[in-house]
Design an enzyme around this catalytic site. Structure first.
Site, PDB file in Angstrom:
ATOM      1  CD  GLU A 238      -2.949  -1.318   2.211  1.00 54.61           C
ATOM      2  OE1 GLU A 238      -2.673  -0.836   3.311  1.00 54.61           O
ATOM      3  OE2 GLU A 238      -4.019  -1.892   1.957  1.00 54.61           O
ATOM      4  CG  ASP A 317      -7.331  -5.789   4.805  1.00 50.07           C
ATOM      5  OD1 ASP A 317      -6.934  -6.008   5.953  1.00 50.07           O
ATOM      6  OD2 ASP A 317      -7.447  -4.643   4.329  1.00 50.07           O
ATOM      7  CD  GLU A 345      -9.937  -1.722   8.022  1.00 47.36           C
ATOM      8  OE1 GLU A 345      -8.974  -2.261   8.599  1.00 47.36           O
ATOM      9  OE2 GLU A 345      -9.856  -1.202   6.886  1.00 47.36           O
TER      10      GLU A 345
END
Ligand code: GCU
Length: 611
Positions: A238, A317, A345
């Site tokens: 990322e 993820d 998340e």
């Protein structure tokens, strides 16, 4: 910052710890005396046997253990007494040597993916904390069994890089001293390209000047903090810098850093979260879940012995449901760590209930114990009064610690222990709370992303439904729902991801019939008229799950109202539950409408699906 003691699962220990308790053994003696006084019981004797390290035994009125072991023994004894249970019998030692919490705290005081307020120790670019709160947190971590705390975000930004430099080290050493008395050692995330900020023209791991830079940094860090645990690195992921820039492998990058810290006994934790985050959705030859294995399996055996490769539990993820990453089975000659995410998340952001202990059990059964020797959890902590935003999200922090200590722990027993220590409810109410928590994960899964469907979330903030939110994006996150079918074929005839697993596991997922329902659309592309084992069509199952999941969330709301949870937790939990129910209804209606519009299939039960 206020210094009021907060409610935790150690409600019987809320006095501040004197500075004289500067080692885990001294803390143990203090905690024992204080705990016994609070509980009105007689204290057992304490015996420190340095050779026992983190192990302990409670026998014949004596708690015996190593310097850190006695502290674990004392908490185990006090918690058992407070819960009205027997303390653990026989010698006790942790299964995983490294039981790490990875905090994604930024130097400016924000927390990446944080849902419990600002950072507990960063403000305005530097470390700054409230002593009593940090010591209470130390108790919580130690009583759960966590022994390493990485204080800053894996995305190292701005002033966080200074933590290990001359500007930041004195404060970091003070913070290390706060946690040391609880047997918790510090770690920091570092930036691979840091030499560039010091006038060195490259960060190439094979460059002599770069190697010298890291050796000098390591010398300075360990001079300030002799028991420092090590460094954590996110590289080539990322947009973070890494060895690929210099044409080097991740083994070369990791080993260079590992050699710099080896003389000090540090570990270098290297994250395997590496994938192409600039994918074109038209490109069907790339399948993101294959990425970690493709990068690392070929490097097995090439990492130094103080490198630990940290692998996320699933290949994507932290989605609601993923299979266990195949990388765990592919690297028998590498030290591996499991990485999980307590920060919710994708699992409700500490608004929706999502208790993780049942997940620990599934992981414990799936992971090969020979290679996985460490565990790490992305922290769910913040400065909120209750530390975790949702007061019940603390069960995930506690549960992680217990699982890291003993992966064979019974999820229900762990959940019950947390509930009992935290709230002391009458038996029927405790049962109801445990039941609520134990089912919260499957309820959340049903109204959001059943059947292994991933990534139907709102982009960026990741809360709430958006079925096409990531569909044409560059993150490699597609479900490809069409008029007739949904899901990705990841078998040999599809992307080939399934081939990354050992033979025995492959068979479990190879056909839609063999594959468990909760991963069906992860591994297979199925038509909406596909018949599930129970005779329902796939589309009917999608509708049913969303209706049932939402109804179950509403029922949870009713159950919660009847519980006499002490305030302020009750009010906080109820307020969040209202939001959860709103979220569940949104998920139900958005996802059902999405599939109804595509497929044209009617709900057999005639329930309301919006046009
Ligand atoms: C997720 C998360 C990021 C985080 C990343 C990581 O993609 O959304 O905020 O940086 O994981 O694990 O590094």
């Amino acid at each position: 910052m206020s210094t009021q003691p907060r409610r935790t699962w150690l409600p019987f220990l809320n006095a501040d710890i004197p500075a004289a308790c500067d080692t885990p053994a001294k803390t143990a003696a203090f905690e024992l005396e204080l705990g016994c006084k609070t509980l009105g019981i007689e204290a057992p004797a304490l015996q420190v046997m340095p050779d026992m390290g983190e192990s302990y035994e409670i026998k014949d009125g004596v708690i015996t253990g190593g310097e850190r072991g006695v502290l674990y023994g004392v908490y185990a004894w006090l918690c058992a007494k407070a819960a009205g249970e027997e303390p653990p019998a026989g010698p006790q030692k942790p299964f995983y040597a490294l039981r790490m919490l990875n905090c994604w705290d930024n130097a400016d005081g924000t927390v990446e993916r944080g849902y419990a307020g600002r950072s507990l120790w960063f403000e305005d670019g530097r470390l700054d904390w409230d002593g009593p709160r940090i010591r209470q947190l130390g108790r919580m971590l130690s009583s759960a069994g966590v022994n390493v705390l990485c204080v800053n975000n894996v995305n190292v930004r701005a002033d966080a890089a200074l933590l290990i430099e001359d500007e930041g080290l004195p404060e970091l050493a003070r913070l290390a001293a706060e946690f040391r008395r609880f047997g918790v050692r510090l770690m920091t995330s570092i930036e691979f390209s840091r030499p560039l900020a010091h006038g060195i023209s490259t960060a190439d791991p094979l460059d002599g000047e770069v190697q010298r830079f890291w050796r000098e940094r390591a010398d300075a860090v360990w001079a300030a903090i002799p028991d420092f645990a090590g460094f954590l690195v996110k590289a080539d992921s990322e947009h973070r810098p890494g060895p690929f820039t210099y044409g080097r492998t991740h083994a070369e990058g990791a080993n260079m850093l590992a050699r710099a810290i080896k003389p000090h006994g540090g570990v270098l934790v290297w994250r395997a979260f590496v994938y192409n985050c600039m994918q074109d959705w038209r490109d069907t030859s790339t399948d993101r879940p294959k990425a970690a294995y493709e990068t690392y399996a070929q490097l097995d055996g090439q990492f130094d012995d103080n490198v630990i490769l940290q692998v996320k539990n699933g290949p994507f993820d932290f989605q609601v449901r993923e299979p266990v990453s195949p990388t765990f089975y592919a690297m028998p000659n590498t030290r591996l760590a499991l990485e999980v995410q307590l920060a919710q998340e994708y699992t409700g952001q500490q608004i929706d209930l999502y208790a993780m202990p049942p997940m620990w059990k599934e992981l414990a059964q799936a992971l090969p114990p020979e290679t996985v020797s460490a565990v790490a959890a992305v922290s769910n902590l913040g400065r909120d009064d209750n530390y975790t935003g949702h007061p019940f999200a603390a069960v995930n922090l506690y549960g992680f610690g217990r699982f890291a200590w003993d992966p064979q722990s019974d999820p229900e027993a762990v959940t019950r222990r947390w509930a009992r220590l935290s709230y002391r409810l009458p038996a029927a109410q405790e049962d109801a709370l445990v039941d609520l928590l134990m089912h919260s994960r499957e309820v959340y899964e049903k109204y959001t992303a059943p059947l292994g469907l991933c990534w139907m979330v709102n982009p960026h903030n990741h809360y709430g439904p958006n079925p096409s939110g990531y569909e044409y994006d560059l993150w490699g996150t597609y479900h490809k729902a069409s008029r007739d079918a949904v899901g990705i074929d990841r078998t040999a005839s599809g992307t080939g991801y399934l081939e990354q697993y050992p033979e025995a596991l492959r068979a479990q997922y190879a056909t839609p019939e063999a594959c468990p329902d909760n991963l069906k659309l992860f591994f297979h592309r199925l038509r909406y008229d596909y018949r599930m084992a129970d005779g329902r069509t796939l589309i009917q199952r999608i509708y049913d799950d969303h209706f049932e999941g939402c109804a179950a969330a509403e029922a949870m709301g009713e159950a919660l109202k009847s519980l006499e949870i002490p305030e302020p937790d009750r009010a906080e939990a109820l307020e969040r539950m209202e939001k959860q129910i709103k979220n569940a209804r949104e998920w139900r209606d958005v996802v059902n409408t999405f599939f109804h519009r595509l497929s044209g299939a009617e709900d057999e039960k005639g329930r309301k699906i919006y046009d």
